[in-house]
Enzyme design. Structure first.
Site, PDB file in Angstrom:
ATOM      1  NE  ARG A  11      15.654  -0.677  39.829  1.00  0.00           N
ATOM      2  CZ  ARG A  11      15.127  -0.204  40.730  1.00  0.00           C
ATOM      3  NH1 ARG A  11      15.292   0.773  41.390  1.00  0.00           N
ATOM      4  NH2 ARG A  11      13.941  -1.589  41.614  1.00  0.00           N
ATOM      5  N   GLY A  38       3.913   3.933  13.542  1.00  0.00           N
ATOM      6  CA  GLY A  38       4.560   2.840  14.630  1.00  0.00           C
ATOM      7  C   GLY A  38       6.048   2.913  14.698  1.00  0.00           C
ATOM      8  NE  ARG A  70       1.563  -0.131  11.176  1.00  0.00           N
ATOM      9  CZ  ARG A  70       0.495   0.079  11.253  1.00  0.00           C
ATOM     10  NH1 ARG A  70      -0.209  -1.198  10.599  1.00  0.00           N
ATOM     11  NH2 ARG A  70      -0.061   1.021  10.078  1.00  0.00           N
ATOM     12  CB  ALA A 130       9.912  14.039  -0.281  1.00  0.00           C
ATOM     13  CB  CYS A 186       5.158   0.467  -4.772  1.00  0.00           C
ATOM     14  SG  CYS A 186       6.861   0.191  -6.794  1.00  0.00           S
TER      15      CYS A 186
END
Ligand SMILES: [Zn+2]
Length: 264
Positions: A11, A38, A70, A130, A186
């Protein structure tokens, strides 16, 4: 076995822009992926199912129960295992022809440098500000294309860069390395399970196009205009923002970086 491979990729071989040459390009491609969460699970699954030659896969995390909603390569029996080891076993069931080199450790600059040199394309599937900046900087230094994605709560973003094209913006042109977004600084945030699946699949699609364009010069796949793709799953909206190089980028504008270093 050859017939089975031809059937698997039939395909893709029919697709305008990929065809048999593109399938061969994918089978020769070496992909470096950092992160097996995830984003990494769907990206790795679709790249292996699409027949990439090899996947060099780094992640030092182990599977835990909070991942299972997930990170769809893993099941309850994988809890406690290194993600890349459990993930490699799942990928092998799908396509034993892709060589998966599972590296159950976190990357640093020297590991990245060695791995990026061997890769045709790099996928950043991490969730740390980071490390994203470090991956971008090393890809720019080694002139290797990078597909970066992120997802949090209901929102996802996708950015593909190709430092071989001098006019292209890099990740740091768009996201200043000195300004970490509050959402990253956070603690824990929720994230919608299918959102990371969508973003990981978009990374796989961008990587496939980069590989085919790079190794199959006759491909009709156009070079995409550089955009930041933003997805809001709560409203089912999809936005593409045109981006451009930041002349003051500390990563991809070495002239400025050297000048700044000279002043210090
Ligand atoms: Zn830049």
């Amino acid at each position: 076995m050859a017939d089975q491979q031809a059937l698997r990729h039939s395909r893709h071989a029919l697709l305008d822009g990929i065809d048999d040459e593109g399938v061969a390009a994918l089978q020769a491609a070496r992909v470096l992926m950092i992160g097996a969460g995830g984003l990494g699970c769907p990206a790795a699954l679709y790249l292996c199912a699409s027949g990439i030659g090899s996947l060099h896969w780094f992640d030092g995390d182990r599977v835990d129960a909070t991942n299972l909603a997930r990170q769809t390569l893993f099941g309850p029996a994988d809890i406690g295992q290194f993600k890349v080891v459990a993930g490699a076993a799942a990928l092998k069931r799908n396509n034993p022809n892709t060589v998966v080199i599972a590296e159950p450790r976190f990357v640093d600059a020297s590991l990245l440098d060695a791995a990026i040199l061997l890769a045709d394309v790099v996928l950043d599937c991490t969730d740390q500000w980071a490390i994203r900046q470090l991956i971008n900087a090393r890809c720019v230094a080694h002139q290797k294309p990078l597909v970066s994605a992120a997802a949090i709560e209901w929102s996802g973003q996708l950015l593909s860069i190709d430092p071989r094209r001098p006019e292209q913006a890099c990740y740091a042109c768009v996201f200043d390395p000195q300004t970490e977004p509050a959402a990253h600084a956070c603690g824990a945030y929720g994230v919608l399970s299918p959102l990371v699946g969508v973003m990981g699949c978009l990374q796989a699609a961008e990587a496939i196009k980069l590989i085919v364009r790079s190794r199959h010069p006759g491909s009709s796949l156009p070079s995409a205009a550089q955009t930041l793709t933003l997805i809001d799953m709560k409203t089912s909206s999809w936005q593409q923002v045109r981006i451009s190089q930041n002349p003051q980028c500390p990563v991809c504008q070495p002239g400025r970086t050297q000048a700044a270093a000279g002043r210090n």
